[in-house]
Motif scaffolding. Structure first.
Motif, PDB file in Angstrom:
ATOM      1  N   LEU A   1     -21.776  51.531  15.520  1.00 10.32           N
ATOM      2  CA  LEU A   1     -22.909  51.239  15.510  1.00 10.32           C
ATOM      3  C   LEU A   1     -24.123  50.774  17.425  1.00 10.32           C
ATOM      4  CD1 LEU A   1     -26.608  52.225  15.264  1.00 10.32           C
ATOM      5  CD2 LEU A   1     -26.583  50.069  13.436  1.00 10.32           C
ATOM      6  N   TYR A   2     -23.631  49.080  16.963  1.00 11.88           N
ATOM      7  CA  TYR A   2     -24.006  48.665  18.738  1.00 11.88           C
ATOM      8  C   TYR A   2     -23.860  48.964  19.792  1.00 11.88           C
ATOM      9  CZ  TYR A   2     -26.502  45.436  15.481  1.00 11.88           C
ATOM     10  OH  TYR A   2     -27.453  44.870  14.609  1.00 11.88           O
ATOM     11  N   THR A   3     -21.966  49.982  19.933  1.00  9.15           N
ATOM     12  CA  THR A   3     -21.796  50.250  20.389  1.00  9.15           C
ATOM     13  C   THR A   3     -21.498  51.377  20.907  1.00  9.15           C
ATOM     14  OG1 THR A   3     -19.158  48.959  19.831  1.00  9.15           O
ATOM     15  CG2 THR A   3     -18.583  51.368  21.621  1.00  9.15           C
TER      16      THR A   3
ATOM     17  N   VAL B   1     -15.841  46.158   6.378  1.00  6.06           N
ATOM     18  CA  VAL B   1     -16.166  47.171   6.549  1.00  6.06           C
ATOM     19  C   VAL B   1     -17.527  47.847   7.018  1.00  6.06           C
ATOM     20  CG1 VAL B   1     -17.381  49.395   5.176  1.00  6.06           C
ATOM     21  CG2 VAL B   1     -14.779  48.874   4.726  1.00  6.06           C
ATOM     22  N   HIS B   2     -18.501  46.485   6.606  1.00  7.78           N
ATOM     23  CA  HIS B   2     -19.806  46.575   7.289  1.00  7.78           C
ATOM     24  C   HIS B   2     -19.614  45.898   8.200  1.00  7.78           C
ATOM     25  CE1 HIS B   2     -24.505  45.834   6.929  1.00  7.78           C
ATOM     26  NE2 HIS B   2     -24.249  44.703   7.227  1.00  7.78           N
ATOM     27  N   ALA B   3     -18.534  45.113   8.712  1.00  7.92           N
ATOM     28  CA  ALA B   3     -18.284  44.520  10.349  1.00  7.92           C
ATOM     29  C   ALA B   3     -18.605  45.671  11.108  1.00  7.92           C
ATOM     30  CB  ALA B   3     -18.142  43.316  10.425  1.00  7.92           C
ATOM     31  N   PHE B   4     -17.501  46.816  11.029  1.00 10.31           N
ATOM     32  CA  PHE B   4     -16.596  47.178  11.411  1.00 10.31           C
ATOM     33  C   PHE B   4     -17.769  48.752  11.697  1.00 10.31           C
ATOM     34  CE2 PHE B   4     -12.184  47.083  10.503  1.00 10.31           C
ATOM     35  CZ  PHE B   4     -11.887  46.908  11.726  1.00 10.31           C
ATOM     36  N   ALA B   5     -18.782  49.002  10.664  1.00  9.80           N
ATOM     37  CA  ALA B   5     -19.865  50.037  10.985  1.00  9.80           C
ATOM     38  C   ALA B   5     -21.359  49.211  12.335  1.00  9.80           C
ATOM     39  CB  ALA B   5     -20.384  50.466   9.796  1.00  9.80           C
ATOM     40  N   GLN B   6     -21.387  47.980  12.132  1.00 15.67           N
ATOM     41  CA  GLN B   6     -22.015  47.846  12.396  1.00 15.67           C
ATOM     42  C   GLN B   6     -21.171  47.747  14.706  1.00 15.67           C
ATOM     43  OE1 GLN B   6     -22.654  43.928  11.689  1.00 15.67           O
ATOM     44  NE2 GLN B   6     -24.864  44.086  10.782  1.00 15.67           N
TER      45      GLN B   6
ATOM     46  N   ASN C   1     -24.615  42.196  20.239  1.00 17.73           N
ATOM     47  CA  ASN C   1     -24.439  42.206  18.797  1.00 17.73           C
ATOM     48  C   ASN C   1     -22.875  42.853  18.600  1.00 17.73           C
ATOM     49  OD1 ASN C   1     -27.060  41.514  18.150  1.00 17.73           O
ATOM     50  ND2 ASN C   1     -28.038  43.393  18.787  1.00 17.73           N
ATOM     51  N   ARG C   2     -23.078  43.712  19.724  1.00 18.38           N
ATOM     52  CA  ARG C   2     -21.053  44.308  19.278  1.00 18.38           C
ATOM     53  C   ARG C   2     -20.057  43.638  19.184  1.00 18.38           C
ATOM     54  NH1 ARG C   2     -17.439  46.279  23.165  1.00 18.38           N
ATOM     55  NH2 ARG C   2     -18.298  46.147  24.616  1.00 18.38           N
ATOM     56  N   TYR C   3     -20.454  42.039  20.219  1.00 18.69           N
ATOM     57  CA  TYR C   3     -19.372  40.817  19.602  1.00 18.69           C
ATOM     58  C   TYR C   3     -20.268  40.154  19.061  1.00 18.69           C
ATOM     59  CZ  TYR C   3     -16.671  41.709  24.594  1.00 18.69           C
ATOM     60  OH  TYR C   3     -16.014  41.763  25.503  1.00 18.69           O
ATOM     61  N   ARG C   4     -21.022  40.092  18.629  1.00 20.21           N
ATOM     62  CA  ARG C   4     -21.066  39.055  17.192  1.00 20.21           C
ATOM     63  C   ARG C   4     -20.596  40.301  16.045  1.00 20.21           C
ATOM     64  NH1 ARG C   4     -26.308  39.339  17.084  1.00 20.21           N
ATOM     65  NH2 ARG C   4     -26.585  37.449  18.174  1.00 20.21           N
ATOM     66  N   SER C   5     -20.465  41.506  16.639  1.00 22.24           N
ATOM     67  CA  SER C   5     -19.845  42.160  14.999  1.00 22.24           C
ATOM     68  C   SER C   5     -18.100  42.181  15.651  1.00 22.24           C
ATOM     69  CB  SER C   5     -19.983  44.073  15.612  1.00 22.24           C
ATOM     70  OG  SER C   5     -21.786  43.888  14.685  1.00 22.24           O
TER      71      SER C   5
END
Length: 303
Positions: free
Chosen positions: A266-268, A258-263, A275-279
């Motif tokens: 955000l980065y999108t 869930v935390h990764a989805f939220a990140q 950062n988006r690809y890292r998430s």
């Protein structure tokens, strides 16, 4: 503690990549001081279906040092490497992936590293192979996906905390003390992380990993790895593998997912691609863990 003599065994696990393996062996043949040091070379052929075994045998006939082709029927890179180590005669084990070529000073740099005497495990540099590394589009994709090994730190750095299996080396004494690679992990098994798990055991044993910036290899750029689909599968395999290294509860995995989805969201919105690809990679990572949980692939206990 420095070695009284430097007697290296170079171990190369491979499967069905005779053509690219030939490039690596060709670069080893051109190494500085190879006729003085005379390293033993073991190519651990993990039951290839192409002509890898025959090619290595033919190459050995006119090579400046000993090459042995070792057939390993048990599946997986880790199994192949462990069998090669078992038959190795050297007091230093140098591990190379089959899709790199070595810099001409690679062998003498490893010799210097061990003669210095401070470390008994070393991580070398992994750069991209030319001409692909000069291609701006390739550079962009490598930066986005991080699915091709590329490792280089500040040359002033003394120690690292993990290992990349493309280019590292360890004294035989330390390897025997820590134990071989976990055969549940790595290509041909879980898919990845056999080097990371080995580094964890080194750390738990109080053994530091020295950084060896003079020992350089150049990694082949496979465009097939620079795609969204390969990126997804790579992180999925990593998630399955890391669960084998350390089991986690379903609740912890779901929280992190869930935390990764939220990140990612955000980065999108912020248009921060890296950062988006890292998430995104973390999302696939945790989804891989969930799949492994469902398939009862995790450890029953934390390691």
């Amino acid at each position: 503690m420095s070695l009284r003599s430097f007697r290296p065994t170079i171990i190369i696990p491979t499967k069905d990549r005779a053509q690219i393996l030939a490039q690596l062996l060709g670069s080893i043949e051109q190494l500085e001081a190879i006729e003085r040091i005379l390293p033993e070379i073991i190519v651990a052929d993990n039951d290839s279906r192409d002509n890898t075994y025959e090619h290595v045998k033919a190459t050995a006939r006119c090579f400046p040092t000993t090459i042995r082709a070792l057939k390993v029927r048990r599946a997986g890179k880790s199994a192949a490497v462990n069998d090669a180590v078992h038959s190795a005669k050297g007091n230093v084990l140098a591990f190379l992936d089959d899709d790199v070529v070595v810099d001409k000073t690679w062998l003498t740099s490893i010799e210097e590293f061990f003669q210095n005497g401070k470390y008994q495990v070393g991580q070398g540099i992994v750069r991209l192979q030319s001409p692909a590394k000069e291609d701006p589009e390739i550079q962009k994709l490598v930066q986005r996906y991080r699915t091709i090994p590329k490792l280089e730190h500040d040359p002033k750095l003394k120690e690292v905390h993990s290992l990349n299996g493309s280019n590292f080396f360890v004294s035989r004494d330390v390897f025997d003390r820590v134990g071989g690679f976990d055969e549940r992990l790595g290509p041909g098994a879980s898919g990845t992380s056999e080097d990371v798990e080995f580094a964890h055991r080194l750390g738990r044993s109080g053994i530091c990993i020295g950084y060896a910036p003079k020992a350089v290899v150049y990694h082949h750029v496979d465009r097939g790895r620079l795609t969204d689909e390969y990126f997804k599968q790579s992180h999925w395999r990593q998630g399955r593998s890391r669960l084998l290294i350390r089991n986690r509860s379903a609740a912890a995995i779901l929280f992190n997912l869930v935390h990764a989805f939220a990140q990612y969201a955000l980065y999108t919105l912020l248009c921060k691609e890296r950062n988006r690809y890292r998430s995104k990679g973390r999302i696939y990572h945790y989804l891989g863990m969930i799949e492994a949980k469902q398939n009862n692939a995790g450890h029953p206990e934390d390691r």
